[in-house]
Structure formats: C-alpha cells, structure tokens
Design a protein around this motif. Structure first.
Motif, mmCIF file in Angstrom:
data_model
loop_
_atom_site.group_PDB
_atom_site.id
_atom_site.type_symbol
_atom_site.label_atom_id
_atom_site.label_comp_id
_atom_site.label_asym_id
_atom_site.label_seq_id
_atom_site.Cartn_x
_atom_site.Cartn_y
_atom_site.Cartn_z
ATOM 1 N N THR A 96 1.026 -1.511 0.222
ATOM 2 C CA THR A 96 0.412 -0.228 0.277
ATOM 3 C C THR A 96 0.846 1.096 -0.174
ATOM 4 N N THR A 97 2.000 1.041 -0.239
ATOM 5 C CA THR A 97 2.655 2.515 -0.064
ATOM 6 C C THR A 97 3.124 3.176 -1.626
ATOM 7 N N ILE A 98 3.254 2.325 -2.550
ATOM 8 C CA ILE A 98 2.654 2.146 -3.512
ATOM 9 C C ILE A 98 2.147 3.797 -4.146
ATOM 10 N N ALA A 99 2.734 4.859 -4.242
ATOM 11 C CA ALA A 99 1.455 6.213 -5.008
ATOM 12 C C ALA A 99 1.007 5.793 -5.683
ATOM 13 N N SER A 100 1.311 5.233 -7.198
ATOM 14 C CA SER A 100 0.724 5.724 -7.797
ATOM 15 C C SER A 100 1.460 3.997 -8.979
ATOM 16 N N PRO A 101 0.311 3.289 -9.929
ATOM 17 C CA PRO A 101 -0.810 3.077 -9.013
ATOM 18 C C PRO A 101 -1.895 2.604 -8.497
ATOM 19 N N ALA A 102 -3.126 2.862 -8.018
ATOM 20 C CA ALA A 102 -3.623 2.790 -6.239
ATOM 21 C C ALA A 102 -3.815 1.044 -7.418
#
Length: 188
Positions: A96-102
């Motif tokens: 869930t630390t990935i900024a983009s893409p959701a």
C-alpha cells in the motif's frame, strides 16, 4: 488435507507486529467441495475489522479488507476456480506504500498469471495498514468470527513480511508440459 467443517480443522499463529502495508501470501490449494465458501486465510478481531481471502461458492476469489465495517480494499476475480481436481496457485501481493497506480497496491495472481478482470474492485488508500501482519492471531483455513472453514488440500504456503512478490518466486512454467508448477522459495 483440511476437512474444515467436518473436522473443525484449521491453523492459527499469532505474529508480533510485522509490516501490514507490505506482504505476500503464496499458497497452492485444491478445493474438495467447490459449492462451499472456502476460507483460505484471515486476520482481524472480528468481521468489521479484517483481512480475508476466500474462494466463494460461486468459484470466484474474494480478497476482502475492512476497518470499522468500511471496505478499505476489495477484489473479486472474474476468473472462476471450480475445477475440483485442479490445484490452483494463488499469490496475494500487497504494497500500500505505492503512490501510483492505486491498482498496484494489491496484486492477485492465479497459476502465474496476474488477475486484471474483477467483478468488484476497491483499491487501498496509500499507506493503508491491513489486518494481515498485524500483532494478532492469523488463521489459515477458517475465519475467526464464524464457523466457516476451508475443505480441501493446501500446500507450500509462504507468508512473506515486508515484500510484495510475484508468482515467479514460488512457481514456474514446466517447459515440457507448459503447466504452472511449484518451486521452492529461496528468498528472505
């Protein structure tokens, strides 16, 4: 072999706090009764606060996450897993630390292929803390808040804390048969 409701069989482990934002679960399953709701794994104190992955009676894979009764992440595959004589390799990779893409905050793979078609899809908010890998009881083959279990076989289950890994870490395509097969995990 896990006989679920007939034997009330399941596994539990209480972890110390891990990394609830980033983890991978990889497992091979063969469902004995595809008409049942088959719970693969669960963490959380109750039905309102949970991380839960289930093969539904309709055969779809349902990855469901909630906090205080609000759905915080949800993926229901279009693909149906209803073949009672087949082994399925399932990988759930969360970061869930990935900024983009959701949409990359949770990745689901079945037999080495990433699932991209869903009948229901809710992406995690950035940095969301799942119930999985929290300092609490984690259950394999049952959900904590009801008498629903898994009926079938499970093999080679890996729970990886702090990494969102792809299926190539746990399986490979056999060059002779073109069938997805298990391999030993050699990472950390």
């Amino acid at each position: 072999n896990i006989n679920g409701e007939s034997d009330l069989s399941y596994l539990t482990k209480t972890f110390s706090a891990g990394t609830p934002t980033t983890w991978t679960v990889s497992l091979w399953v063969k469902v004995n009764n595809p008409d049942n709701q088959n719970h693969l794994f669960f963490a959380g104190p109750d039905g309102s606060n949970r991380a839960q992955v289930t093969i539904e009676a309709s055969g779809v894979l349902n990855a469901e996450f909630s906090t205080s009764g609000t759905t915080t992440g949800h993926k229901v595959t279009t693909r149906v897993l209803r073949e009672p004589n087949s082994w399925y390799h399932i990988v759930i990779a969360v970061d869930t630390t990935i900024a983009s893409p959701a949409g990359d905050r949770i990745k689901i793979y079945i037999n080495g292929e990433r699932e991209t078609s869903f009948t229901s899809s809710t992406d995690f908010a950035e940095d969301y803390q799942t119930q999985w890998m929290g300092a609490q009881t984690h259950t394999i083959a049952k959900r904590n808040y009801s008498a629903d279990y898994f009926e079938g076989k499970m093999s080679q289950m890996y729970n990886i804390d702090g990494q969102a890994l792809g299926p190539e870490n746990f399986g490979f395509t056999d060059p002779l048969t073109n069938v997805w097969r298990p391999k030993k995990y050699e990472g950390t």
